[in-house]
Design a protein around this motif. Structure first.
Motif, PDB file in Angstrom:
ATOM      1  N   ILE A  62     -14.575  15.237  10.279  1.00  0.00           N
ATOM      2  CA  ILE A  62     -13.469  14.515  10.917  1.00  0.00           C
ATOM      3  C   ILE A  62     -13.960  13.768  12.163  1.00  0.00           C
ATOM      4  O   ILE A  62     -13.689  12.581  12.331  1.00  0.00           O
ATOM      5  N   SER A  63     -14.728  14.451  12.996  1.00  0.00           N
ATOM      6  CA  SER A  63     -15.263  13.773  14.183  1.00  0.00           C
ATOM      7  C   SER A  63     -16.156  12.601  13.794  1.00  0.00           C
ATOM      8  O   SER A  63     -16.090  11.526  14.389  1.00  0.00           O
ATOM      9  N   THR A  64     -17.011  12.834  12.789  1.00  0.00           N
ATOM     10  CA  THR A  64     -17.917  11.769  12.348  1.00  0.00           C
ATOM     11  C   THR A  64     -17.114  10.563  11.857  1.00  0.00           C
ATOM     12  O   THR A  64     -17.413   9.419  12.191  1.00  0.00           O
ATOM     13  N   ARG A  65     -16.091  10.850  11.076  1.00  0.00           N
ATOM     14  CA  ARG A  65     -15.254   9.775  10.538  1.00  0.00           C
ATOM     15  C   ARG A  65     -14.612   8.976  11.664  1.00  0.00           C
ATOM     16  O   ARG A  65     -14.571   7.751  11.632  1.00  0.00           O
ATOM     17  N   ALA A 116     -15.462  -2.313   5.633  1.00  0.00           N
ATOM     18  CA  ALA A 116     -14.507  -1.249   5.312  1.00  0.00           C
ATOM     19  C   ALA A 116     -15.291  -0.011   4.933  1.00  0.00           C
ATOM     20  O   ALA A 116     -16.484  -0.088   4.609  1.00  0.00           O
ATOM     21  N   ILE A 117     -14.613   1.113   5.001  1.00  0.00           N
ATOM     22  CA  ILE A 117     -15.301   2.364   4.710  1.00  0.00           C
ATOM     23  C   ILE A 117     -14.508   3.170   3.675  1.00  0.00           C
ATOM     24  O   ILE A 117     -13.288   3.216   3.715  1.00  0.00           O
ATOM     25  N   ARG A 118     -15.222   3.728   2.748  1.00  0.00           N
ATOM     26  CA  ARG A 118     -14.625   4.663   1.778  1.00  0.00           C
ATOM     27  C   ARG A 118     -15.103   6.060   2.169  1.00  0.00           C
ATOM     28  O   ARG A 118     -16.315   6.260   2.322  1.00  0.00           O
ATOM     29  N   VAL A 119     -14.178   6.981   2.335  1.00  0.00           N
ATOM     30  CA  VAL A 119     -14.548   8.327   2.796  1.00  0.00           C
ATOM     31  C   VAL A 119     -14.212   9.377   1.741  1.00  0.00           C
ATOM     32  O   VAL A 119     -13.096   9.395   1.219  1.00  0.00           O
ATOM     33  N   TYR A 120     -15.166  10.206   1.417  1.00  0.00           N
ATOM     34  CA  TYR A 120     -14.903  11.327   0.508  1.00  0.00           C
ATOM     35  C   TYR A 120     -15.149  12.660   1.209  1.00  0.00           C
ATOM     36  O   TYR A 120     -16.120  12.810   1.941  1.00  0.00           O
ATOM     37  N   ASP A 121     -14.282  13.595   0.905  1.00  0.00           N
ATOM     38  CA  ASP A 121     -14.392  14.956   1.449  1.00  0.00           C
ATOM     39  C   ASP A 121     -15.313  15.785   0.550  1.00  0.00           C
ATOM     40  O   ASP A 121     -15.125  15.814  -0.661  1.00  0.00           O
ATOM     41  N   ALA A 153      -5.741  10.501  13.229  1.00  0.00           N
ATOM     42  CA  ALA A 153      -5.295  11.681  12.496  1.00  0.00           C
ATOM     43  C   ALA A 153      -6.388  12.716  12.415  1.00  0.00           C
ATOM     44  O   ALA A 153      -7.133  12.759  11.466  1.00  0.00           O
ATOM     45  N   PRO A 154      -6.480  13.532  13.456  1.00  0.00           N
ATOM     46  CA  PRO A 154      -7.559  14.516  13.472  1.00  0.00           C
ATOM     47  C   PRO A 154      -7.508  15.448  12.278  1.00  0.00           C
ATOM     48  O   PRO A 154      -8.503  16.009  11.875  1.00  0.00           O
ATOM     49  N   SER A 155      -6.347  15.611  11.664  1.00  0.00           N
ATOM     50  CA  SER A 155      -6.254  16.544  10.549  1.00  0.00           C
ATOM     51  C   SER A 155      -6.701  15.890   9.252  1.00  0.00           C
ATOM     52  O   SER A 155      -6.848  16.544   8.241  1.00  0.00           O
ATOM     53  N   GLY A 156      -6.883  14.600   9.255  1.00  0.00           N
ATOM     54  CA  GLY A 156      -7.278  13.931   8.017  1.00  0.00           C
ATOM     55  C   GLY A 156      -6.073  13.347   7.316  1.00  0.00           C
ATOM     56  O   GLY A 156      -6.184  12.448   6.517  1.00  0.00           O
ATOM     57  N   GLU A 157      -4.892  13.788   7.633  1.00  0.00           N
ATOM     58  CA  GLU A 157      -3.684  13.299   6.961  1.00  0.00           C
ATOM     59  C   GLU A 157      -3.450  11.844   7.346  1.00  0.00           C
ATOM     60  O   GLU A 157      -3.167  11.535   8.499  1.00  0.00           O
ATOM     61  N   GLY A 158      -3.585  10.950   6.400  1.00  0.00           N
ATOM     62  CA  GLY A 158      -3.376   9.543   6.681  1.00  0.00           C
ATOM     63  C   GLY A 158      -4.464   8.958   7.563  1.00  0.00           C
ATOM     64  O   GLY A 158      -4.432   7.805   7.920  1.00  0.00           O
ATOM     65  N   GLY A 159      -5.405   9.761   7.931  1.00  0.00           N
ATOM     66  CA  GLY A 159      -6.427   9.313   8.868  1.00  0.00           C
ATOM     67  C   GLY A 159      -7.407   8.409   8.172  1.00  0.00           C
ATOM     68  O   GLY A 159      -7.875   8.714   7.094  1.00  0.00           O
ATOM     69  N   ALA A 160      -7.704   7.304   8.792  1.00  0.00           N
ATOM     70  CA  ALA A 160      -8.595   6.328   8.202  1.00  0.00           C
ATOM     71  C   ALA A 160      -8.255   6.260   6.718  1.00  0.00           C
ATOM     72  O   ALA A 160      -7.092   6.134   6.343  1.00  0.00           O
ATOM     73  N   GLN A 161      -9.271   6.457   5.890  1.00  0.00           N
ATOM     74  CA  GLN A 161      -8.989   6.325   4.475  1.00  0.00           C
ATOM     75  C   GLN A 161      -9.251   7.631   3.750  1.00  0.00           C
ATOM     76  O   GLN A 161      -9.234   7.705   2.551  1.00  0.00           O
ATOM     77  N   LEU A 210     -18.426  -2.929   1.807  1.00  0.00           N
ATOM     78  CA  LEU A 210     -17.940  -1.554   1.770  1.00  0.00           C
ATOM     79  C   LEU A 210     -19.063  -0.581   2.116  1.00  0.00           C
ATOM     80  O   LEU A 210     -20.156  -0.635   1.536  1.00  0.00           O
ATOM     81  N   LEU A 211     -18.788   0.295   3.075  1.00  0.00           N
ATOM     82  CA  LEU A 211     -19.699   1.399   3.392  1.00  0.00           C
ATOM     83  C   LEU A 211     -19.062   2.679   2.868  1.00  0.00           C
ATOM     84  O   LEU A 211     -17.862   2.711   2.601  1.00  0.00           O
ATOM     85  N   GLY A 212     -19.854   3.719   2.747  1.00  0.00           N
ATOM     86  CA  GLY A 212     -19.300   4.989   2.273  1.00  0.00           C
ATOM     87  C   GLY A 212     -19.627   6.104   3.233  1.00  0.00           C
ATOM     88  O   GLY A 212     -20.679   6.092   3.882  1.00  0.00           O
ATOM     89  N   GLN A 213     -18.719   7.064   3.333  1.00  0.00           N
ATOM     90  CA  GLN A 213     -19.021   8.283   4.097  1.00  0.00           C
ATOM     91  C   GLN A 213     -18.701   9.489   3.229  1.00  0.00           C
ATOM     92  O   GLN A 213     -17.667   9.532   2.558  1.00  0.00           O
ATOM     93  N   VAL A 214     -19.611  10.440   3.222  1.00  0.00           N
ATOM     94  CA  VAL A 214     -19.318  11.741   2.627  1.00  0.00           C
ATOM     95  C   VAL A 214     -19.357  12.725   3.779  1.00  0.00           C
ATOM     96  O   VAL A 214     -20.332  12.782   4.527  1.00  0.00           O
ATOM     97  N   GLY A 215     -18.284  13.479   3.938  1.00  0.00           N
ATOM     98  CA  GLY A 215     -18.234  14.406   5.073  1.00  0.00           C
ATOM     99  C   GLY A 215     -17.341  15.596   4.786  1.00  0.00           C
ATOM    100  O   GLY A 215     -16.528  15.576   3.862  1.00  0.00           O
TER     101      GLY A 215
END
Ligand code: PHE
Length: 404
Positions: A73-76, A98-103, A26-34, A57-62
């Motif tokens: 989005i690309s990084t995710r 698993a990864i937790r992603v925050y925008d 989901a390049p738009s982020g909609e439903g993409g990964a988490q 659990l790992l985390g991503q802020v992007g």
């Protein structure tokens, strides 16, 4: 139920990743990964899934929205690919990843808050992110204070890893990147007089502009003028007109694609025909769209070229394309590399505590990344080659490689 539903959704998303169910491309982020379920501030607290015994659990802020949206989005996508591979190969220490992603909406304040959330609520083992150095600086502050290791895949500003011994990166730094383009401008393009147009709201841009200016001058070139703008501006004609008056034979624009594309069009409009040059911040498929024919023939330094024939790189590209449907940019490659460095460190680490994981990351040596081999130096930076790319019609063309 109202409050519980988002929590369940988030929990399911994490478990889905852990159990390796196929996540949506989901390049738009909609439903993409988490990202969507977990990243939205619309569900405060809703993303808090207690660390389970079976999951690391790992985390991503992007940046998934805002002016740098393609970066996050690309990084995710790259991170997600690495996690899937690792889970398919049995995970780490008997656990799934698993990864937790925050925008962070492309904003440093949001990046700092999201980092705090990853640390205090989600209790992640490692934080990955961000791309834009100003965001990573805000994050590094929090991660260092809490003793949670952070790896930025792609922030190149020198000061990011200077925030402390928990902060790492798997890319080169701007003193090198600035040198690469100064050398290319002097020796390959044979330019004598270059104007600089920098983004005053970006730590990355300001620093890169300084380095380029210093190196280009040392190499015998002249900077005709340095003009500036603020991220988010849309009209650059005044600065470009001032630049035109100095009659440069090239313009260095160390900014992000969202502004650079527009700058290129307006430069041509005010009659500037000379080549534009920039850094990795140009790297986005959106650049072609925003810049159109005005940006074609311009050059930028970057971390990787999709034209690299190395089988390791080509394998990554074809797998990425199959899942996400486009050629991976450097952010995807570096996101993938950063996640793999994190996973390898978790495997080597004697336990999952902050200090142990930090020490394991610090020992990363000769790691075969798709964006170059990674050895972390004593300042927690990777020393790597850069490539110079030329902007073509809807794609980049590899020009040359510069070694440190
Ligand atoms: N290096 C940029 C920064 O530090 C981010 C970036 C990296 C953008 C790679 C695009 C590609 O802000």
């Amino acid at each position: 139920m109202r409050r519980i539903a988002p929590m369940l959704l988030a929990a399911l998303a994490v478990l889905a990743a852990a159990c390796e169910k196929k996540t949506q491309p989901a390049p738009s982020g909609e439903g993409g990964a988490q990202a969507t379920q977990q990243g939205q501030p619309a569900a405060p607290g809703g993303g808090n899934v207690p660390a389970s015994g079976d999951v690391i659990l790992l985390g991503q802020v992007g940046a998934l929205t805002g002016g740098q949206a393609t970066f996050g989005i690309s990084t995710r996508n790259g991170i997600e690919m690495a996690l899937k591979e690792a889970n398919a190969a049995g995970g780490v220490k008997g656990k799934k990843l698993a990864i937790r992603v925050y925008d962070n909406q492309s904003k440093p304040e949001e990046a700092a808050q999201a980092t705090t959330r990853l640390i205090t609520q989600d209790k992640v083992a490692i934080i990955l992110g961000d791309v834009a150095s100003s965001n990573s600086l805000a994050m590094a502050e929090k991660a260092q204070a809490a003793g949670v290791p952070m790896i930025t895949p792609s922030s190149t500003n020198t000061t990011v890893t200077q925030k402390g011994d928990y902060i790492f990166r798997v890319c080169f730094i701007d003193p090198f990147q600035g040198y690469v383009m100064a050398k290319f401008a002097r020796e390959d393009l044979k330019l004598n007089k270059v104007a600089v147009l920098q983004d005053n709201k970006s730590a990355y841009s300001i620093d890169l502009s300084d380095v380029f200016t210093r190196k280009f001058t040392e190499m015998g070139g002249k900077i005709t003028t340095t003009e500036s703008y603020s991220q988010g501006d849309t009209d650059y004609r005044a600065q470009l007109t001032a630049i035109r008056k100095t009659q440069p034979d090239g313009i260095y624009v160390p900014g992000y694609y969202s502004e650079v594309g527009v700058i290129a069009r307006q430069a041509r409009e005010v009659g500037l025909k000379v080549p534009l040059m920039g850094g990795d911040g140009w790297d986005s498929e959106k650049l072609f769209e925003l810049g159109g024919s005005a940006i074609q023939g311009s050059y930028f330094s970057n971390h990787y070229s999709p034209d690299n024939p190395d089988p390791r790189v080509q394998k990554f590209i074809s797998e990425y394309k199959a899942t996400y449907g486009g050629v991976p940019d450097a952010l995807a490659a570096l996101g993938y590399d950063a996640a793999r460095v994190a996973i390898e460190a978790l495997k080597r680490s004697k336990d999952l505590s902050g200090p142990a994981v930090r020490d394991a990351i610090a020992q990363t040596k000769d790691f075969p990344g798709v964006a170059g081999t990674i050895t972390l130096d004593d300042k927690r930076n990777a020393v790597k080659s850069a490539v110079v790319l030329k902007v073509g019609d809807g794609k980049t063309e590899y020009v040359t490689t510069v070694n440190p």
